[in-house]
Write an enzyme that holds these catalytic residues in place. Sequence first.
Site, PDB file in Angstrom:
ATOM      1  N   PHE A  98       1.956   1.867  -3.505  1.00 53.31           N
ATOM      2  CA  PHE A  98       0.805   2.303  -4.308  1.00 53.31           C
ATOM      3  C   PHE A  98       0.521   3.784  -4.059  1.00 53.31           C
ATOM      4  CE2 PHE A  98      -3.729   3.124  -4.560  1.00 53.31           C
ATOM      5  CZ  PHE A  98      -4.074   2.579  -5.788  1.00 53.31           C
ATOM      6  N   ASP A  99       0.546   4.162  -2.791  1.00 48.47           N
ATOM      7  CA  ASP A  99       0.200   5.534  -2.443  1.00 48.47           C
ATOM      8  C   ASP A  99       1.254   6.534  -2.889  1.00 48.47           C
ATOM      9  OD1 ASP A  99      -2.204   4.814  -1.290  1.00 48.47           O
ATOM     10  OD2 ASP A  99      -1.258   4.371   0.635  1.00 48.47           O
TER      11      ASP A  99
ATOM     12  N   LEU B 158     -10.102   6.505   1.502  1.00 49.59           N
ATOM     13  CA  LEU B 158      -9.528   7.693   2.128  1.00 49.59           C
ATOM     14  C   LEU B 158      -8.393   8.249   1.283  1.00 49.59           C
ATOM     15  CD1 LEU B 158      -9.286   6.468   5.824  1.00 49.59           C
ATOM     16  CD2 LEU B 158     -10.815   8.251   4.994  1.00 49.59           C
TER      17      LEU B 158
ATOM     18  N   GLU C 233      -6.484   6.098  14.648  1.00 45.60           N
ATOM     19  CA  GLU C 233      -6.555   4.655  14.876  1.00 45.60           C
ATOM     20  C   GLU C 233      -5.689   3.944  13.839  1.00 45.60           C
ATOM     21  OE1 GLU C 233     -10.353   2.806  13.522  1.00 45.60           O
ATOM     22  OE2 GLU C 233     -10.901   4.893  13.069  1.00 45.60           O
TER      23      GLU C 233
ATOM     24  N   TYR D 183     -15.049  -0.060  12.481  1.00 45.50           N
ATOM     25  CA  TYR D 183     -14.530   1.299  12.641  1.00 45.50           C
ATOM     26  C   TYR D 183     -15.403   2.367  11.976  1.00 45.50           C
ATOM     27  CZ  TYR D 183     -12.650   0.213   7.989  1.00 45.50           C
ATOM     28  OH  TYR D 183     -12.505  -0.172   6.677  1.00 45.50           O
TER      29      TYR D 183
ATOM     30  N   LYS E  38       0.189   7.112   5.865  1.00 48.87           N
ATOM     31  CA  LYS E  38       0.716   5.798   5.485  1.00 48.87           C
ATOM     32  C   LYS E  38       2.178   5.623   5.896  1.00 48.87           C
ATOM     33  CE  LYS E  38      -1.691   3.422   3.449  1.00 48.87           C
ATOM     34  NZ  LYS E  38      -2.137   3.339   2.066  1.00 48.87           N
TER      35      LYS E  38
ATOM     36  N   ASP F 245      -4.612  -3.654   7.514  1.00 48.59           N
ATOM     37  CA  ASP F 245      -4.358  -4.118   6.150  1.00 48.59           C
ATOM     38  C   ASP F 245      -5.130  -5.415   5.932  1.00 48.59           C
ATOM     39  OD1 ASP F 245      -3.403  -4.379   3.607  1.00 48.59           O
ATOM     40  OD2 ASP F 245      -1.403  -5.036   4.185  1.00 48.59           O
TER      41      ASP F 245
ATOM     42  N   CYS G 199       4.237   4.363 -32.112  1.00 51.76           N
ATOM     43  CA  CYS G 199       4.062   3.700 -33.404  1.00 51.76           C
ATOM     44  C   CYS G 199       3.122   4.518 -34.266  1.00 51.76           C
ATOM     45  CB  CYS G 199       3.492   2.300 -33.174  1.00 51.76           C
ATOM     46  SG  CYS G 199       2.881   1.500 -34.670  1.00 51.76           S
TER      47      CYS G 199
ATOM     48  N   CYS H 120      -1.731  -1.492 -36.744  1.00 54.74           N
ATOM     49  CA  CYS H 120      -0.859  -2.069 -35.718  1.00 54.74           C
ATOM     50  C   CYS H 120      -1.692  -3.012 -34.858  1.00 54.74           C
ATOM     51  CB  CYS H 120      -0.240  -0.981 -34.847  1.00 54.74           C
ATOM     52  SG  CYS H 120       0.822  -1.627 -33.522  1.00 54.74           S
TER      53      CYS H 120
ATOM     54  N   CYS I 241       4.255  -4.085 -35.628  1.00 51.92           N
ATOM     55  CA  CYS I 241       3.773  -3.964 -37.012  1.00 51.92           C
ATOM     56  C   CYS I 241       4.843  -3.486 -37.988  1.00 51.92           C
ATOM     57  CB  CYS I 241       2.568  -3.028 -37.077  1.00 51.92           C
ATOM     58  SG  CYS I 241       2.939  -1.286 -36.756  1.00 51.92           S
TER      59      CYS I 241
ATOM     60  N   ARG J 190     -16.302  -4.302  -0.347  1.00 48.26           N
ATOM     61  CA  ARG J 190     -16.326  -2.944  -0.894  1.00 48.26           C
ATOM     62  C   ARG J 190     -16.630  -2.942  -2.380  1.00 48.26           C
ATOM     63  NH1 ARG J 190     -13.512   1.734   0.503  1.00 48.26           N
ATOM     64  NH2 ARG J 190     -12.046   0.614   1.842  1.00 48.26           N
TER      65      ARG J 190
ATOM     66  N   GLU K 279     -12.933  -4.049   8.879  1.00 49.55           N
ATOM     67  CA  GLU K 279     -11.899  -4.754   8.134  1.00 49.55           C
ATOM     68  C   GLU K 279     -11.790  -6.197   8.618  1.00 49.55           C
ATOM     69  OE1 GLU K 279      -9.130  -3.438   5.031  1.00 49.55           O
ATOM     70  OE2 GLU K 279     -10.775  -2.469   6.124  1.00 49.55           O
TER      71      GLU K 279
ATOM     72  N   LYS L  52      -4.576   1.712  10.751  1.00 48.95           N
ATOM     73  CA  LYS L  52      -5.225   1.342   9.491  1.00 48.95           C
ATOM     74  C   LYS L  52      -4.927  -0.131   9.230  1.00 48.95           C
ATOM     75  CE  LYS L  52      -5.732   2.676   4.659  1.00 48.95           C
ATOM     76  NZ  LYS L  52      -5.572   1.315   4.105  1.00 48.95           N
TER      77      LYS L  52
ATOM     78  N   ASP M  98       0.811  -1.209   0.000  1.00 48.38           N
ATOM     79  CA  ASP M  98       0.000   0.000   0.000  1.00 48.38           C
ATOM     80  C   ASP M  98       0.847   1.261   0.000  1.00 48.38           C
ATOM     81  OD1 ASP M  98      -2.317  -1.354  -0.100  1.00 48.38           O
ATOM     82  OD2 ASP M  98      -2.964  -0.944   1.953  1.00 48.38           O
ATOM     83  N   ALA M  99       1.969   1.216   0.717  1.00 45.56           N
ATOM     84  CA  ALA M  99       2.798   2.416   0.778  1.00 45.56           C
ATOM     85  C   ALA M  99       3.340   2.761  -0.601  1.00 45.56           C
ATOM     86  CB  ALA M  99       3.945   2.211   1.761  1.00 45.56           C
TER      87      ALA M  99
ATOM     88  N   CYS N  65       8.336  -0.057 -34.747  1.00 50.96           N
ATOM     89  CA  CYS N  65       7.382  -0.748 -33.894  1.00 50.96           C
ATOM     90  C   CYS N  65       7.621  -2.257 -33.962  1.00 50.96           C
ATOM     91  CB  CYS N  65       5.952  -0.432 -34.317  1.00 50.96           C
ATOM     92  SG  CYS N  65       4.705  -1.383 -33.415  1.00 50.96           S
TER      93      CYS N  65
END
Length: 710
Positions: free
Chosen positions: A50-51, A97, A130, A240, A328, A134, A451, A457, A436, A153, A188, A132, A47-48, A433
């Site tokens: 990703f964020d 969030l 609070e 939560y 995070k 995972d 390309c 293509c 093609c 979700r 969660e 978070k 997650d870290a 390319c």
Amino acid sequence: MAAEQTDKIAVEDLSQAQARAELARLADLLARANAAYHRDDAPVMDDAGFDALKRRNAEIEARFPDLKRTDSPSEQIGAAPAEGFGKITHAVRMLSLGNVFTDEDLDDFVRGVRKFLSLEDDAPLAFTAEPKIDGLSLSLRYQNGQLIQAATRGDGAVGENVTSNARMIADIPQSLTGAPDVLEVRGEVYMSHADFAALNTAQEARGGKSFANPRNAAAGSLRQLDAEITRARPLKFFAYAWGELSAPLAKTQKGAIDRLAALGFATNPLTKLCNSADDLRAHYAHIAALRPDLGYDIDGVVYKVDDLALQARLGFRSTTPRWGIAHKFPAELAWTRLAGIDIQVGRTGALSPVARLDPVTVGGVVVSNATLHNEDYIAGLDAKGGRIRDGKDIRIGDLVQVYRAGDVIPKIADLDLSKRPETAVPYVFPTICPECGSEAIREEGDAVRRCTGGIICPAQAVEKLKHFVSRKAFDIDGLGAKQVEQFYEDGWVKTPADIFELEARYGSGMQQLKNREGWGDKSAKKLFEAIEDKRKIPLERMLFSLGIRHLGEQASNLIARRYGSWEVLEAAMVEAAGCDGAQWEALLNIDGVGEVMARSLVTAFAQPEERASIDALAAHLTILDAEQPKTEGSPVAGKTVVFTGTLEKMSRAEAKAQAERLGAKVSGSVSAKTDLLIAGPGAGSKAKKAADLGIETLDEDGWLDLIAGQ
């Protein structure tokens, strides 16, 4: 996958063209990451990480607001539900969030809340903090004290029906005493470290598949079609939050959490009330210090405004609440060997270099490839010719540092020259390319080489078809990326319209299809039925499915609502073909549509080949009019409203959000199309232009009187 711009270039140094390309890259990669994490239970990043990319996306959008894509990560929640489960529409959307990463980010969040609410710096403002968790988000619906359904979700609006499975979790009460008649409890589902280790040991003993991490194990255990498997798995649940309520739980966030605990739900004991940003920072540090010994995975700390009345005033952005944020924890790094470089061609023709790596585990996930962004990045240069990584180029055979910063294909952050093989040679980026054979050119100001083959293509054609059948477009059951590739290779489907001609051309006895590997009478029949079912399609999904560059899901929704029907939209785009005139101005006046996006949309309807493909598709379809917001009784529904000057009783952002909730179209400029101007002190040229045009003008009190009771 298009890699439009190296992330080594600072946001402030990006040109407009580079920013546009970078936003496109981030939107594509992070959408796939969401699907891998939320829908497939097979995350390819932590997650870290990703964020980190999501944050970069937000920074670019802040600097180039006109370039904001409405399919950007800031507009996305989760992923569409997986097949195999019934679907439940959430009575109240399950929003994600926003994130902060530094002390400065946290201060900005607190200041932003105060500014939106027009609170002075010394006015009291409490927050809860609070851990978070995972795990996997779950919504539990109780009616008259009885658990009647449970849903994941999903994409925030629609989740998977996992009611039978949720009943198997000991932490989830089957009945409640003293609860509101209608109560949706959200929280969660997770697995402790000890239970995770025991589960993997048992899996290995019976020759089963082991899980990569506790989050995967929890998600996979909850989302079993056989609820008895869920019963055998040691799942836990922390409550939560809440969704629909027939009566309030309390007046504050902390009070509501305490009420949930009193009703019998497990709530996190580390939840604490804080009165300042410094208090929040201190509790973050406290939780971070406890993290190794908690016995379950967390990836940050969540902060929420405590007063629920203030939460209601703050409201929501498109996908995130203004009253809450997640702080995070940092991401991870690892070293491995670069085994090769492949070139992928995306649906816009971008040549994207991908590093093939000796597999390495980063943050509990095995990584075997990484993005190399573009040819400049490989050469150790930014788009302006400046040096990155101290000018070190990347070569096959290098020992490279992999940073899981959120890409579906992670990135290479650095390399170790001392470990470079003597046989390693500079990488020569192709100018032809690989799909093609067309020339691949790099236009001035563009970060990528593209390309020039267009529809000839195959890579571009296949990627466009994959987009067409994707979940947020036509979403045809039984026709996914694998089937599209197969049908394209065999010459069955070359354009979207071909999909709706499949049965007529090949399905008279279904013989050709059912004799193919993996197909039979039943699967062929189901495919043709699924295709037939999608001959009716909402306008917004039709528009998104076309794969028009820069036009994402949210923009498609905005444009569809503005024009209402396919016929009106089509006529308007034809009239706007010269990128001037009344229809062009009307398109640009849609809040969230910039000139780049508008030009791309108009061009799609103006180019003969693309227009022919669109017309051929439309001929097979009934395109349903866009659903309009339900704003019965609203005095401003459908009106175009402009705010100017200083508002004293609410912030400008709060006023705009309020107007949009009531069905108004909020614009940033005054024109003959404007219905109403709200002018506070300091109103300047907009107020004068409105007066010249005879547009009704109200002060802030007049506006509040107009919408009173709404």
